[in-house]
Design an enzyme around this catalytic site. Structure first.
Site, short mmCIF file in Angstrom:
data_model
loop_
_atom_site.label_atom_id
_atom_site.label_comp_id
_atom_site.label_asym_id
_atom_site.label_seq_id
_atom_site.Cartn_x
_atom_site.Cartn_y
_atom_site.Cartn_z
N ASP A 20 0.82 -1.20 0.00
CA ASP A 20 0.00 0.00 0.00
C ASP A 20 0.86 1.26 0.00
O ASP A 20 0.57 2.23 -0.71
CB ASP A 20 -0.93 -0.01 1.22
CG ASP A 20 -2.29 0.59 0.93
OD1 ASP A 20 -2.67 0.63 -0.26
OD2 ASP A 20 -2.98 1.01 1.86
N ASP A 37 -8.86 -2.16 1.95
CA ASP A 37 -8.61 -1.59 3.28
C ASP A 37 -9.63 -2.07 4.30
O ASP A 37 -9.48 -1.81 5.51
CB ASP A 37 -8.65 -0.05 3.21
CG ASP A 37 -7.57 0.49 2.28
OD1 ASP A 37 -6.49 -0.10 2.23
OD2 ASP A 37 -7.83 1.50 1.60
#
Length: 377
Positions: free
Chosen positions: A238, A284
């Site tokens: 990420d 997420d």
């Protein structure tokens, strides 16, 4: 021949731009309409709530799902350590591949194919989640009847079963309702250029939440150690794809599919017709969610009739997500949510286990016998 050369030139240009952006030769500019502090607050609070629902609901569905597998004698399908180590690499290749496709080919045609795929997949996801609610709304006087579809190949000892599905008319009603939601989504997406039809983000969120709940429920980790490997890998994934390049933000904006939940920051002004969206990727939600879903199963294994570790992980996720939102608002720049979520979701349960003297037990805990996991690896 000319077409092949054109595609090759486009791919070459995309790769050059990607390298330039990665080393900082091109600025990453994100132009958004200004939003009020109140509008931002409403949008980000809504995103937090939408993220918590699939994690909480999916975690306890995960426990029931595994119990059903054990009762039926099925071997639970879990993510092993080798799977966890490969996932961030595979996800990186997939993400960059989609980015290149969007740069080379017209995104309209790509989104049509993606839309058809998610239309079919979305029916199964929404039926799996919404069926209990829909069935509970059907009156007892409904003329129900059962059906059984069975498809086999061959005869006698060589017979192979391809399909064996039992359902009733209530299931058909659930499929019809979910199909209607999907059709509404498809129609609204088709007319997204028309401001009057810009509310398809609502059905996007319905589908996104259904996918997230299914992911948290069905993608089961084999052990706490596996969860640590998975979350650590996606932690660096990420950070790189958000801070190192604009690939992730570009795909998120152009990939017209329910892979994120969104909420308009100008909701207080334009209502459901808002255009300035705050968004949170399903990754997420699902990636930390499948780790948190392992914690209630660990709580049950301790036989204390408490969900100490689940709630510690759940609260940690809330705090990590709030921290992400605060940094986004202050910096006015997209943030890798897992940068904040992974340390919180791993650190708080492990610290709680250390304080309560359960750390060794937690690290050794596994839903799958060690010998079976090694065979899978």
């Amino acid at each position: 021949m000319a077409d092949s050369e054109t595609v090759a030139e486009k791919v070459s240009q995309v790769l050059t731009d990607f390298v330039n952006e990665t080393i900082g030769e091109k600025e990453n500019i994100t132009a958004k309409e200004p939003s009020t502090p109140e509008g931002q607050a409403v949008a980000y609070v809504s995103l937090v709530v939408m993220a918590l629902v699939p994690i909480f609901y999916g975690s306890f569905r995960s426990v029931k799902y595994q119990d059903k597998q054990k009762e039926s004698g099925e071997k639970p399908e879990t993510i092993t350590r080798s799977d966890a180590a490969r996932f961030p690499i595979v996800a990186s290749g997939l993400l960059f591949g989609i980015y290149v496709f969007f740069q080379v080919f017209p995104k309209e045609y790509i989104n049509i194919l993606i839309g058809i795929y998610f239309l079919v997949l979305g029916i199964f996801a929404t039926v799996h989640v919404l069926r209990p609610l829909i069935v509970s709304c059907i009156p007892a006087t409904f003329p129900n009847s059962s059906y059984h579809i069975q498809l086999t190949e061959g005869e006698d000892a060589g017979k192979e079963e391809w399909l064996n599905q039992k359902f009733d008319r209530r299931d058909l009603v659930a499929v019809a309702v979910c199909a209607a939601i999907l059709v509404w989504y498809a129609l609204q997406k088709s007319f997204v250029q028309n401001e009057a039809c810009n509310q398809h983000w609502i059905t996007n969120n319905v589908l996104g939440l259904a996918f997230a709940i299914n992911g948290v429920e069905l993608l089961q980790l084999s052990s706490i150690g596996t969860g640590c490997i998975l979350l650590s890998g996606f932690f660096f994934y990420d950070i790189f794809w958000v801070f190192g390049t604009n690939v992730m933000s570009s795909v998120a904006k152009n990939f017209n599919a329910p892979i994120k939940v969104v909420f308009p920051q100008d909701f207080l002004i334009r209502g459901i017709f808002g255009k300035n969206f705050a968004m949170l990727g399903l990754g997420d939600i699902v990636i930390p969610g499948i780790f948190i879903a392992l914690l209630p199963r660990f709580d049950i294994s301790l036989k204390r009739n408490k969900h100490t570790y689940f709630y510690s992980g759940f609260i940690a996720y809330i705090l990590g997500l709030i921290m992400t939102m605060v940094v986004v608002i202050v910096s006015q720049h997209p943030q890798p949510a897992l940068l904040y979520l992974v340390p919180a979701c791993l650190g708080v349960p492990l610290l709680t286990a250390l304080v309560k003297g359960d750390l060794n037990t937690m690290l050794k805990y596994s839903d799958v016998p060690e010998t079976e996991e090694k065979k899978s690896d």
